[in-house]
Design an enzyme around this catalytic site. Sequence first.
Site, mmCIF file in Angstrom:
data_model
loop_
_atom_site.group_PDB
_atom_site.id
_atom_site.type_symbol
_atom_site.label_atom_id
_atom_site.label_comp_id
_atom_site.label_asym_id
_atom_site.label_seq_id
_atom_site.Cartn_x
_atom_site.Cartn_y
_atom_site.Cartn_z
ATOM 1 N N CYS A 1 -3.029 0.499 5.242
ATOM 2 C CA CYS A 1 -2.222 1.049 6.332
ATOM 3 C C CYS A 1 -2.513 2.546 6.501
ATOM 4 C CB CYS A 1 -0.744 0.761 6.088
ATOM 5 S SG CYS A 1 0.306 1.066 7.540
ATOM 6 N N HIS B 1 -0.592 -4.921 5.375
ATOM 7 C CA HIS B 1 -0.014 -4.758 4.037
ATOM 8 C C HIS B 1 -0.278 -6.019 3.209
ATOM 9 C CE1 HIS B 1 2.243 -0.987 4.535
ATOM 10 N NE2 HIS B 1 2.380 -1.359 5.796
#
Length: 532
Positions: free
Chosen positions: A93, A181
């Site tokens: 991320c 994620h």
Amino acid sequence: MTTASQSTGSQTAHRPVLVVDYGAQYAQLIARRVREANVYSEIVPHTLTTEQILAKNPAAIILSGGPSSVYADGAPRVGSELFEAGVPVFGICYGFQAMANALGGLVAKTGLREYGATQVSAVGEPHSILAGVPVLQSTWMSHGDAVQEAPDGFEVLATTPGAPVAAFVNLDKSLGGVQWHPEVKHSEYGQQVLENFLFGIAGLERNWTTGNIVDEQIGRIRDQVGDARVICGLSGGVDSAVAAALVQRAVGDQLTCVFVDHGLLREGEAEQVERDFVAATGVNLYVANEQERFLSALAGVTDPEQKRKIIGREFIRAFEEAERAIIEKAKAEGEQIRFLVQGTLYPDVVESGGGEGAANIKSHHNVGGLPEDMRFELVEPLRALFKDEVRSVGRQLGLPAEIVGRQPFPGPGLGIRIIGEVTHERLELLRKADAIARHELTAAGLDDEVWQMPVVLLADVRSVGVQGDGRTYGHPIVLRPVSSEDAMTADWSRLPFDLLSRISNRITNEVEGVNRVVLDVTSKPPGTIEWE
């Protein structure tokens, strides 16, 4: 008089995978997922310099997510020199975007933010980081910015509508990353992606096991303690029991366990400590009945942090008195107790601000509640472990299931599950309500599904009720069932309505002074598991 010092037990013989925390909600979960792959990991703050990070001799580095935009003023930066050090690096991320930005890629807003479940499409046949996963996979995203162009030398592996570059890799430099994620279970193949980096890109070995933990900590405890005497407090919980069992395995009769009965335990727990743990380990146990001492010290106190400090202070003072009694009994041998064992866990350290850049969420009894003039040196063999790892170590040591499988319970006990002043009457009321809730949960066969179910007494709150054809003005009881893997994050457990009904009916019928039972349906974050 010596001051408390951190145990060397927080270190291991393994080169760590360092998780650099950029303020992510899931940084601790990343570290946990790495350990699930039998690789040791630690969390470090993003404020460390590249030199400081490399000084820790990492086997690999993972850059976590975070709330910032890489091009915003004051956003955390990562120097390009980190990627030239020859250490494999994986970005997640924000960490993925920070890597791209540092190496000359393009990060910008695409106008299409992605939050929650998102389909990722592989570019070509999935390989390297995406080896073994399908061309289309469901992932969990949380981003407004995206990598639009990968840095030179990187191959684009995946894309989404809102992220033109959703994954990339540079195999020559062992660098890569993903926009999603992989550490959360909502990412269907997340663990596979992490393990592809750890084993396929970084070339690590699976060498972080329960057996290794036990052997390493026994050796470290022996090195630290030598032939000195050791004292350990048994709280009745998993952590102190496993810590004590580890130390006894290391130094044997040099250890004396002290059970300070502070009167803040749940129903039947004092008896369990004196009966079950001693039977399982044969440890030397000294029992100190200090219920009145703690109640007197807590009289009139309602602030939760003050409660924790008081309980920590009195706990140590009681220990010092127990020490004097034990030494007096053996003074003919000239013995002196120099070390104190504590069951401090890694989540305790992180939540108490253990390390540069960590926020102090609350002072843990095992971390922040000790007086500065404490006269023992600390032995903390579990300081690097998550809760499920502690349970695994306990099983490895042969502790009974009744101890190893017990729900987590805070060091300050029911003292922080009574919202308001702690009194004998309120403790008895809460014990009865808690015993009912635990009994019904066990009878429903849900002990393995619910991580923990604190039962909280709102002592300073009263509500109107009707009981026995008359008006009552009683206390509410709060049920806080949560599901979690390591207490870093948690969600409220969806218990069956008929079970909740039985618990409520029994508590309001059997516990005098309670006329209302409510359910806490807050996740963590934003709420902590305990109310105080």
